[in-house]
Design a protein around this motif. Sequence first.
Motif, PDB file in Angstrom:
ATOM      1  N   GLY A  20       0.821  -1.201   0.000  1.00  0.00           N
ATOM      2  CA  GLY A  20       0.000   0.000   0.000  1.00  0.00           C
ATOM      3  C   GLY A  20       0.853   1.247   0.000  1.00  0.00           C
ATOM      4  N   PRO A  21       0.220   2.415   0.075  1.00  0.00           N
ATOM      5  CA  PRO A  21       0.957   3.661  -0.005  1.00  0.00           C
ATOM      6  C   PRO A  21       1.793   3.921   1.245  1.00  0.00           C
ATOM      7  N   LEU A  22       2.886   4.640   1.039  1.00  0.00           N
ATOM      8  CA  LEU A  22       3.738   5.014   2.149  1.00  0.00           C
ATOM      9  C   LEU A  22       3.128   6.175   2.904  1.00  0.00           C
ATOM     10  N   PRO A  23       3.501   6.344   4.161  1.00  0.00           N
ATOM     11  CA  PRO A  23       2.985   7.467   4.936  1.00  0.00           C
ATOM     12  C   PRO A  23       3.557   8.782   4.434  1.00  0.00           C
ATOM     13  N   ALA A  54       0.440   8.064   0.293  1.00  0.00           N
ATOM     14  CA  ALA A  54      -0.969   8.110   0.676  1.00  0.00           C
ATOM     15  C   ALA A  54      -1.656   9.263  -0.046  1.00  0.00           C
ATOM     16  N   SER A  55      -2.903   9.063  -0.403  1.00  0.00           N
ATOM     17  CA  SER A  55      -3.677  10.087  -1.113  1.00  0.00           C
ATOM     18  C   SER A  55      -4.267  11.075  -0.111  1.00  0.00           C
ATOM     19  N   ARG A  56      -3.400  11.981   0.336  1.00  0.00           N
ATOM     20  CA  ARG A  56      -3.785  13.033   1.279  1.00  0.00           C
ATOM     21  C   ARG A  56      -3.148  14.332   0.810  1.00  0.00           C
ATOM     22  N   PRO A  57      -3.749  15.467   1.117  1.00  0.00           N
ATOM     23  CA  PRO A  57      -3.175  16.749   0.681  1.00  0.00           C
ATOM     24  C   PRO A  57      -1.718  16.932   1.123  1.00  0.00           C
ATOM     25  N   GLU A  58      -1.367  16.424   2.292  1.00  0.00           N
ATOM     26  CA  GLU A  58      -0.002  16.571   2.805  1.00  0.00           C
ATOM     27  C   GLU A  58       1.027  15.843   1.949  1.00  0.00           C
ATOM     28  N   VAL A  95      -5.040  13.482  -5.755  1.00  0.00           N
ATOM     29  CA  VAL A  95      -5.635  13.422  -4.417  1.00  0.00           C
ATOM     30  C   VAL A  95      -7.089  13.879  -4.439  1.00  0.00           C
ATOM     31  N   ARG A  96      -7.366  14.988  -5.119  1.00  0.00           N
ATOM     32  CA  ARG A  96      -8.723  15.575  -5.095  1.00  0.00           C
ATOM     33  C   ARG A  96      -9.736  14.849  -5.965  1.00  0.00           C
ATOM     34  N   HIS A  97      -9.310  14.335  -7.098  1.00  0.00           N
ATOM     35  CA  HIS A  97     -10.294  13.901  -8.085  1.00  0.00           C
ATOM     36  C   HIS A  97     -10.403  12.399  -8.315  1.00  0.00           C
ATOM     37  N   THR A  98      -9.571  11.586  -7.678  1.00  0.00           N
ATOM     38  CA  THR A  98      -9.625  10.158  -8.000  1.00  0.00           C
ATOM     39  C   THR A  98     -10.328   9.304  -6.957  1.00  0.00           C
ATOM     40  N   GLY A  99     -10.394   9.766  -5.713  1.00  0.00           N
ATOM     41  CA  GLY A  99     -10.991   8.954  -4.661  1.00  0.00           C
ATOM     42  C   GLY A  99     -10.135   7.763  -4.275  1.00  0.00           C
ATOM     43  N   ALA A 100      -8.883   7.748  -4.713  1.00  0.00           N
ATOM     44  CA  ALA A 100      -7.990   6.622  -4.446  1.00  0.00           C
ATOM     45  C   ALA A 100      -7.361   6.735  -3.062  1.00  0.00           C
ATOM     46  N   ARG A 101      -6.873   5.609  -2.555  1.00  0.00           N
ATOM     47  CA  ARG A 101      -6.186   5.603  -1.263  1.00  0.00           C
ATOM     48  C   ARG A 101      -4.725   6.011  -1.402  1.00  0.00           C
ATOM     49  N   GLY A 102      -4.195   5.925  -2.610  1.00  0.00           N
ATOM     50  CA  GLY A 102      -2.794   6.255  -2.814  1.00  0.00           C
ATOM     51  C   GLY A 102      -2.498   6.537  -4.275  1.00  0.00           C
ATOM     52  N   PHE A 103      -1.276   6.986  -4.516  1.00  0.00           N
ATOM     53  CA  PHE A 103      -0.806   7.261  -5.870  1.00  0.00           C
ATOM     54  C   PHE A 103       0.692   6.994  -5.890  1.00  0.00           C
ATOM     55  N   GLY A 104       1.257   6.942  -7.073  1.00  0.00           N
ATOM     56  CA  GLY A 104       2.691   6.726  -7.209  1.00  0.00           C
ATOM     57  C   GLY A 104       3.336   7.863  -7.966  1.00  0.00           C
ATOM     58  N   ILE A 105       4.603   8.123  -7.663  1.00  0.00           N
ATOM     59  CA  ILE A 105       5.357   9.147  -8.374  1.00  0.00           C
ATOM     60  C   ILE A 105       6.656   8.529  -8.885  1.00  0.00           C
ATOM     61  N   ARG A 106       7.037   8.942 -10.082  1.00  0.00           N
ATOM     62  CA  ARG A 106       8.241   8.402 -10.726  1.00  0.00           C
ATOM     63  C   ARG A 106       8.893   9.523 -11.514  1.00  0.00           C
ATOM     64  N   LEU A 107      10.222   9.610 -11.492  1.00  0.00           N
ATOM     65  CA  LEU A 107      10.977  10.568 -12.282  1.00  0.00           C
ATOM     66  C   LEU A 107      11.900   9.819 -13.220  1.00  0.00           C
ATOM     67  N   GLU A 117       6.093  11.499 -13.571  1.00  0.00           N
ATOM     68  CA  GLU A 117       4.855  10.751 -13.757  1.00  0.00           C
ATOM     69  C   GLU A 117       4.149  10.574 -12.420  1.00  0.00           C
ATOM     70  N   VAL A 118       2.845  10.785 -12.423  1.00  0.00           N
ATOM     71  CA  VAL A 118       2.014  10.517 -11.248  1.00  0.00           C
ATOM     72  C   VAL A 118       0.958   9.507 -11.682  1.00  0.00           C
ATOM     73  N   ARG A 119       0.977   8.328 -11.050  1.00  0.00           N
ATOM     74  CA  ARG A 119       0.062   7.247 -11.412  1.00  0.00           C
ATOM     75  C   ARG A 119      -0.993   7.091 -10.323  1.00  0.00           C
ATOM     76  N   ASP A 120      -2.234   6.941 -10.759  1.00  0.00           N
ATOM     77  CA  ASP A 120      -3.322   6.696  -9.811  1.00  0.00           C
ATOM     78  C   ASP A 120      -4.254   5.638 -10.398  1.00  0.00           C
ATOM     79  N   PRO A 121      -5.100   5.026  -9.578  1.00  0.00           N
ATOM     80  CA  PRO A 121      -5.929   3.921 -10.055  1.00  0.00           C
ATOM     81  C   PRO A 121      -7.197   4.338 -10.799  1.00  0.00           C
ATOM     82  N   SER A 122      -7.438   5.616 -10.972  1.00  0.00           N
ATOM     83  CA  SER A 122      -8.640   6.066 -11.679  1.00  0.00           C
ATOM     84  C   SER A 122      -8.369   6.155 -13.179  1.00  0.00           C
ATOM     85  N   ARG A 123      -9.349   5.764 -13.970  1.00  0.00           N
ATOM     86  CA  ARG A 123      -9.210   5.898 -15.427  1.00  0.00           C
ATOM     87  C   ARG A 123      -9.909   7.161 -15.939  1.00  0.00           C
ATOM     88  N   ALA A 124     -10.423   7.972 -15.033  1.00  0.00           N
ATOM     89  CA  ALA A 124     -11.036   9.246 -15.424  1.00  0.00           C
ATOM     90  C   ALA A 124      -9.934  10.194 -15.894  1.00  0.00           C
TER      91      ALA A 124
END
Length: 172
Positions: A20-23, A54-58, A95-107, A117-124
């Motif tokens: 799962g996502p890191l803190p 984690a999918s949080r504003p922080e 964070v705001r638009h996907t409703g996901a619990r987490g996301f990934g970042i890659r450079l 790159e920012v990856r999230d589980p939403s296909r919207a």
Amino acid sequence: MAGRGGSERPQRVESGPAAGPLPVLADGADGVDGAEPGVLELLGDPSLAEVHLASRPESASTARRLTVEVLRTWGLAAYGETVELLVSELVGNAVRHTGARGFGIRLRRRRGWIRVEVRDPSRALPCLLPVRELDISGRGLFLVDHLSDRWGVDLQPRGKTTWFELRVQDRG
């Protein structure tokens, strides 16, 4: 969550699909004085593998710090302000638009270019909206569109990757 200079210390969490996502990493816990590990050692290096947050504003702050550290190791710190802003926008959208619990970042880096790159589980798909002078929101992709050299969205079997690229001056 502790604020800037807080005493909360993040712990290394094994990443991977099952973990799962890191803190979120507390501000001030970057190890610049050598007394504690840096952000790349604690959370992972997004230039080597995707780092899950984690999918949080922080988490935007943590993503920015990871990005700045990678740029510094690449000798491209001069691009830090622009990249920080664009990372904030992509993370904010995830964070705001996907409703996901987490996301990934890659450079990624190749000669003359950096890619974030920012990856999230939403296909919207994100939507680039027209921006008017008095608008107080909806400027995220407008900024990405105007400040990056290229950007786009790649649909994945599970989710999407939103990315931007900047031309950089490699050291000769």
